[in-house]
Design a protein around this motif. Structure first.
Motif, PDB file in Angstrom:
ATOM      1  N   LYS A 169     -35.565 -28.227  13.116  1.00 17.20           N
ATOM      2  CA  LYS A 169     -35.664 -28.054  11.668  1.00 17.20           C
ATOM      3  C   LYS A 169     -34.334 -28.290  10.946  1.00 17.20           C
ATOM      4  CE  LYS A 169     -39.633 -24.982  11.667  1.00 17.20           C
ATOM      5  NZ  LYS A 169     -40.429 -25.740  10.686  1.00 17.20           N
ATOM      6  N   GLY A 170     -33.327 -28.736  11.690  1.00 18.15           N
ATOM      7  CA  GLY A 170     -32.042 -29.028  11.078  1.00 18.15           C
ATOM      8  C   GLY A 170     -31.232 -27.798  10.738  1.00 18.15           C
ATOM      9  N   LEU A 171     -31.512 -26.675  11.400  1.00 14.58           N
ATOM     10  CA  LEU A 171     -30.823 -25.421  11.095  1.00 14.58           C
ATOM     11  C   LEU A 171     -29.648 -25.146  12.022  1.00 14.58           C
ATOM     12  CD1 LEU A 171     -33.894 -23.096  10.379  1.00 14.58           C
ATOM     13  CD2 LEU A 171     -32.483 -24.372   8.755  1.00 14.58           C
ATOM     14  N   VAL A 172     -29.334 -26.084  12.922  1.00 10.82           N
ATOM     15  CA  VAL A 172     -28.233 -25.910  13.869  1.00 10.82           C
ATOM     16  C   VAL A 172     -27.149 -26.935  13.563  1.00 10.82           C
ATOM     17  CG1 VAL A 172     -27.553 -26.041  16.299  1.00 10.82           C
ATOM     18  CG2 VAL A 172     -29.754 -25.031  15.679  1.00 10.82           C
ATOM     19  N   TYR A 173     -25.912 -26.504  13.533  1.00  9.03           N
ATOM     20  CA  TYR A 173     -24.815 -27.453  13.374  1.00  9.03           C
ATOM     21  C   TYR A 173     -23.573 -26.952  14.092  1.00  9.03           C
ATOM     22  CZ  TYR A 173     -22.773 -24.420   9.712  1.00  9.03           C
ATOM     23  OH  TYR A 173     -22.221 -23.369   9.021  1.00  9.03           O
ATOM     24  N   ARG A 174     -22.699 -27.885  14.413  1.00  9.78           N
ATOM     25  CA  ARG A 174     -21.410 -27.552  15.018  1.00  9.78           C
ATOM     26  C   ARG A 174     -20.347 -27.616  13.938  1.00  9.78           C
ATOM     27  NH1 ARG A 174     -16.938 -30.123  17.676  1.00  9.78           N
ATOM     28  NH2 ARG A 174     -16.179 -28.914  19.464  1.00  9.78           N
ATOM     29  N   GLY A 175     -19.558 -26.572  13.825  1.00 10.25           N
ATOM     30  CA  GLY A 175     -18.540 -26.553  12.797  1.00 10.25           C
ATOM     31  C   GLY A 175     -17.322 -25.789  13.248  1.00 10.25           C
ATOM     32  N   VAL A 176     -16.243 -25.984  12.507  1.00  9.55           N
ATOM     33  CA  VAL A 176     -15.019 -25.214  12.740  1.00  9.55           C
ATOM     34  C   VAL A 176     -14.888 -24.224  11.599  1.00  9.55           C
ATOM     35  CG1 VAL A 176     -12.510 -25.289  12.910  1.00  9.55           C
ATOM     36  CG2 VAL A 176     -13.877 -27.085  13.966  1.00  9.55           C
ATOM     37  N   LYS A 177     -14.902 -22.975  11.922  1.00  6.09           N
ATOM     38  CA  LYS A 177     -14.729 -21.935  10.920  1.00  6.09           C
ATOM     39  C   LYS A 177     -13.759 -20.890  11.440  1.00  6.09           C
ATOM     40  CE  LYS A 177     -19.020 -22.214   8.255  1.00  6.09           C
ATOM     41  NZ  LYS A 177     -20.170 -21.460   7.705  1.00  6.09           N
ATOM     42  N   ARG A 344     -10.277 -33.221   9.425  1.00  7.79           N
ATOM     43  CA  ARG A 344     -11.287 -32.883  10.439  1.00  7.79           C
ATOM     44  C   ARG A 344     -11.066 -33.648  11.736  1.00  7.79           C
ATOM     45  NH1 ARG A 344     -15.040 -29.677   8.189  1.00  7.79           N
ATOM     46  NH2 ARG A 344     -15.322 -29.785   5.948  1.00  7.79           N
ATOM     47  N   ASP A 345     -10.453 -34.841  11.648  1.00  5.61           N
ATOM     48  CA  ASP A 345     -10.295 -35.658  12.852  1.00  5.61           C
ATOM     49  C   ASP A 345      -8.911 -35.509  13.482  1.00  5.61           C
ATOM     50  OD1 ASP A 345      -8.977 -36.843  10.784  1.00  5.61           O
ATOM     51  OD2 ASP A 345      -9.679 -38.876  11.177  1.00  5.61           O
ATOM     52  N   GLN A 346      -8.115 -34.543  12.999  1.00  3.40           N
ATOM     53  CA  GLN A 346      -6.796 -34.322  13.564  1.00  3.40           C
ATOM     54  C   GLN A 346      -6.777 -33.054  14.407  1.00  3.40           C
ATOM     55  OE1 GLN A 346      -3.947 -34.208  10.383  1.00  3.40           O
ATOM     56  NE2 GLN A 346      -3.978 -36.423  10.058  1.00  3.40           N
ATOM     57  N   ALA A 347      -5.862 -33.042  15.372  1.00  3.50           N
ATOM     58  CA  ALA A 347      -5.722 -31.837  16.196  1.00  3.50           C
ATOM     59  C   ALA A 347      -5.239 -30.678  15.324  1.00  3.50           C
ATOM     60  CB  ALA A 347      -4.726 -32.099  17.316  1.00  3.50           C
ATOM     61  N   PRO A 348      -5.831 -29.521  15.468  1.00  4.52           N
ATOM     62  CA  PRO A 348      -5.455 -28.389  14.629  1.00  4.52           C
ATOM     63  C   PRO A 348      -4.096 -27.809  15.003  1.00  4.52           C
ATOM     64  CG  PRO A 348      -7.031 -27.693  16.288  1.00  4.52           C
ATOM     65  CD  PRO A 348      -6.911 -29.184  16.412  1.00  4.52           C
ATOM     66  N   SER A 414     -17.605 -23.878  16.804  1.00  2.00           N
ATOM     67  CA  SER A 414     -18.733 -23.028  17.206  1.00  2.00           C
ATOM     68  C   SER A 414     -20.032 -23.686  16.766  1.00  2.00           C
ATOM     69  CB  SER A 414     -18.621 -21.635  16.569  1.00  2.00           C
ATOM     70  OG  SER A 414     -17.446 -20.972  16.976  1.00  2.00           O
ATOM     71  N   TRP A 415     -21.097 -23.204  17.352  1.00  2.00           N
ATOM     72  CA  TRP A 415     -22.436 -23.638  16.940  1.00  2.00           C
ATOM     73  C   TRP A 415     -23.008 -22.589  15.989  1.00  2.00           C
ATOM     74  CZ3 TRP A 415     -24.010 -28.460  17.970  1.00  2.00           C
ATOM     75  CH2 TRP A 415     -23.344 -29.143  18.982  1.00  2.00           C
ATOM     76  N   PHE A 416     -23.523 -23.053  14.868  1.00  2.00           N
ATOM     77  CA  PHE A 416     -23.982 -22.175  13.803  1.00  2.00           C
ATOM     78  C   PHE A 416     -25.463 -22.385  13.520  1.00  2.00           C
ATOM     79  CE2 PHE A 416     -19.466 -22.529  13.116  1.00  2.00           C
ATOM     80  CZ  PHE A 416     -19.082 -21.286  12.645  1.00  2.00           C
ATOM     81  N   ILE A 417     -26.103 -21.312  13.047  1.00  2.00           N
ATOM     82  CA  ILE A 417     -27.458 -21.373  12.485  1.00  2.00           C
ATOM     83  C   ILE A 417     -27.334 -21.296  10.966  1.00  2.00           C
ATOM     84  CG2 ILE A 417     -29.745 -20.301  12.386  1.00  2.00           C
ATOM     85  CD1 ILE A 417     -29.034 -21.360  15.148  1.00  2.00           C
ATOM     86  N   ARG A 418     -27.941 -22.228  10.259  1.00  2.00           N
ATOM     87  CA  ARG A 418     -27.903 -22.204   8.791  1.00  2.00           C
ATOM     88  C   ARG A 418     -28.762 -21.040   8.285  1.00  2.00           C
ATOM     89  NH1 ARG A 418     -25.685 -27.101   7.380  1.00  2.00           N
ATOM     90  NH2 ARG A 418     -26.071 -28.784   8.877  1.00  2.00           N
ATOM     91  N   VAL A 419     -28.164 -20.211   7.453  1.00  2.20           N
ATOM     92  CA  VAL A 419     -28.862 -19.042   6.923  1.00  2.20           C
ATOM     93  C   VAL A 419     -28.714 -18.939   5.404  1.00  2.20           C
ATOM     94  CG1 VAL A 419     -28.950 -16.513   6.956  1.00  2.20           C
ATOM     95  CG2 VAL A 419     -28.624 -17.758   9.081  1.00  2.20           C
ATOM     96  N   GLU A 420     -27.562 -19.357   4.893  1.00  2.00           N
ATOM     97  CA  GLU A 420     -27.246 -19.121   3.491  1.00  2.00           C
ATOM     98  C   GLU A 420     -28.285 -19.713   2.538  1.00  2.00           C
ATOM     99  OE1 GLU A 420     -23.212 -20.456   2.913  1.00  2.00           O
ATOM    100  OE2 GLU A 420     -22.546 -19.397   4.718  1.00  2.00           O
TER     101      GLU A 420
END
Length: 602
Positions: A169-177, A344-348, A414-420
């Motif tokens: 359902k498109g509720l999963v994404y990988r993000g940096v937070k 986003r494409d650079q080493a942190p 991390s892997w996130f579930i969209r909730v907002e």
């Protein structure tokens, strides 16, 4: 003939006599047999960890659960009452880490994940007998023989199915937070976990100078209570609309730039300073300054070490100039991303390992635990003339709920579930549930739902249900596996266990010419498993499909008020999976009635 009531009753003896009668006649199972053709009344029991012993809170909540389910049975319903066990996650791993003196991922790598998980498996049911004895002794009728454990392969398979539905359902994404991070447990925590254990602490308080490149005799000054983040400084932030001043310290002759409203942070009286100029914060935009440390000086070539603007800078604390370490602060990260200081494409710039120690980039403090390094960093700043003021600051700070060590905030993938996006629907479904007491629904829980954020479900750990995502190295190609049969079909290997040691080595051929796809290393936060419990205990949808759908949502659940941020957040997972799931999949709430009991203090 009715026996006469004795003049005095020895209640403990009577209790034991009744318990023995129930046992001799197998009364609980007999009741279940007699009622099996009646309408069903559904009850979900929040499972405990058997790594700890039952306490008063368990006994109180269990008594309420027993009363309601007995009443339902006596009112003409069939009530399945299955006991369950939470088996995965930090509560178990932390015990093993303490026992084996495991300090971090390197120690686990040396012993191997298979051996580590074997050690975890050995203790998950450590106090199972004590639990059964205590629950039985209290007179509660619940089925221990037909239990479920979150480590059962069929339970874990349903957890995969739950995640697959969200993924499709498109509720999963990988993000940096930037998230609360436990250096003792080497893993990020959810915001609700970090809220469980705040303490009043004394932290160092320092004001540091940042000389302007255009005139090094004029310094911006910033305040922080986390000196350990200063080696990672990439920017300074001011409020564009508020008033700033160039001010001379009359005792030293040094010239600083700070917010006018925050002169009190550095000076006790007006006689101590002379204002040389006033201007709005936006005048400072883009001004370059001399970095504190040389570790990441190259970042200046891509826009670092300049003044940026944001309204989150307030006039209530500090100097009105906020030091930005983007990978250790949520606002810092957001502001630096918006100003292209972070890419986003650079080493942190994140020179802190999972144990909270400085890595090789920070040559002066390499290997030091960040909180221990504070004093050494302050000394370093003083010796080089960059320290303006130092002291201590008392404030409320989050500690790890499991290890009782201070959390740090750290940016981690991390892997996130969209909730907002579904907050309104969550609130709507929450309103359909009958709560006792009602104010918990409206206030504590309702307020929490209104502030719901996307949920980080991945943990950089070992003993848990593996996240069923197989990805290419660049994460451009992702396959989400929803069952053991599908895993066998894609890998050609039949597995009977889903823990990391059984599946990490399995690969899936790429359909895009990227070689093979490998499973991501993370496991699920154990709260995600708890939230999947209503489905997983029935092995839905692989078994019991019609039976489950006919009895969903549950008629009744119960939990203590102290758990509205624990398993009850899992009823936010039953409001993050169930509500997210039952809303996304079934369009309805996960339960109809809930009792929230108070605390037992002992």
């Amino acid at each position: 003939m009715v026996e006469p009531v004795p003049e005095s009753i020895h209640f403990p003896s009577e209790e034991k006599r009744i318990l023995q009668l129930w046992k001799d006649k197998d009364c609980f199972q007999e009741c279940l047999k007699q009622s099996k053709n009646r309408p069903k009344y559904t009850f979900y029991d929040g499972p405990p960890f058997a790594t700890g012993l039952p306490h008063y809170g368990h006994i109180l909540a269990g008594t309420i659960k027993d009363i309601v389910t007995r009443f339902a049975h006596q009112s003409g319903f069939h009530v399945d009452r299955r006991f369950g066990w939470d088996c995965h996650g930090l509560p178990v791993e932390y015990e093993i880490d303490k026992t084996l003196d495991i300090k971090g991922p390197d120690d686990v790598a040396k012993m191997g994940i298979a051996e580590y998980n074997r050690q975890c498996r050995m203790i998950v049911m450590r106090y199972a007998n004590e639990w059964e004895n205590s629950v039985t002794r209290m007179g509660r009728w619940i089925d221990f023989k037909n239990d479920y454990k979150t480590l059962y392969p069929w339970f874990m398979e349903t957890v995969w199915w739950v995640f697959r539905q969200l993924y499709d359902k498109g509720l999963v994404y990988r993000g940096v937070k930037v998230m609360p991070f436990s250096t003792a447990c080497n893993t990020p925590l959810s915001n609700f976990e970090s809220n469980q254990n705040y303490k009043d602490v004394q932290d160092p308080s320092v004001i540091v100078n940042f000389p302007l490149l255009e005139d090094e005799n004029v310094c911006l000054i910033a305040w922080t209570t986390t000196p350990w983040t200063l080696p990672s400084n990439l920017a300074l932030c001011v409020n564009s609309e508020l008033q700033y001043v160039k001010v001379k310290d009359n005792s030293t002759g040094k010239v600083y730039i700070m917010m006018e409203a925050r002169l009190v942070a550095l000076f006790k009286t007006e006689e101590e300073y002379t204002i040389m100029d006033k201007f709005p914060g936006k005048t400072l935009k883009g001004k370059k300054y001399k970095p504190l440390f040389d570790y990441f000086r190259k970042c200046g070539e891509t826009g670092a070490f300049q003044v940026v603007m944001d309204s989150y800078v307030r006039e209530e604390e500090g100097t009105g100039v906020v030091h930005q370490a983007p990978y250790f602060g949520a606002d810092d990260y957001r502001v630096c991303m918006e100003n292209n200081i972070c890419q986003r494409d650079q080493a942190p710039v994140c020179p802190v390992d999972s144990s909270g120690c400085f890595t090789d980039e920070v040559t002066d403090f390499v290997g030091q635990y960040v909180k221990d390094a504070d004093k050494n960093i302050i000394k370093w700043l003083k010796e080089r003339g960059r320290l303006v003021n130092s002291g201590s600051f008392k404030h409320s700070y989050p500690f790890c709920w499991r290890s009782d060590t201070p959390l740090i905030y750290k940016a981690v993938p991390s892997w996130f579930i969209r909730v907002e996006h579904m907050v309104e629907k969550l609130l709507e479904n929450n309103d359909k549930c009958y709560w006792v007491p009602e104010f918990v629904r409206e206030r504590r829980f309702g307020n929490w739902l209104r502030d719901a954020r996307d949920w980080a479900v991945s943990r950089n750990r070992y003993w848990g249900t593996p996240i069923p995502l197989w990805c290419s190295d660049d994460f451009e190609e992702v396959v989400c596996v929803g069952s053991m049969a599908e895993l066998e079909e894609l890998t050609g290997v039949k597995v009977t266990d889903l823990h990391r040691e059984s599946i990490d080595q399995l690969t899936i051929p790429s359909r895009c010419g990227k070689g093979v796809l490998r499973r991501v290393t993370e496991v699920f936060d154990c709260w995600f498993e708890s939230g999947s419990m209503p489905y997983a205990q029935a092995h839905y949808p692989f078994e019991n499909r019609k039976e489950f759908e006919d009895t969903f949502p549950a008629d009744f659940i119960a939990e203590g008020i102290d758990q509205t941020r624990g398993w009850f957040y899992t009823l936010l997972v039953l409001f993050y999976t169930l509500l997210v799931l039952s809303t996304a999949l079934f369009g309805k709430p996960p339960f109809k009635n809930v009792i929230v009991n108070g605390l037992v203090l002992a």
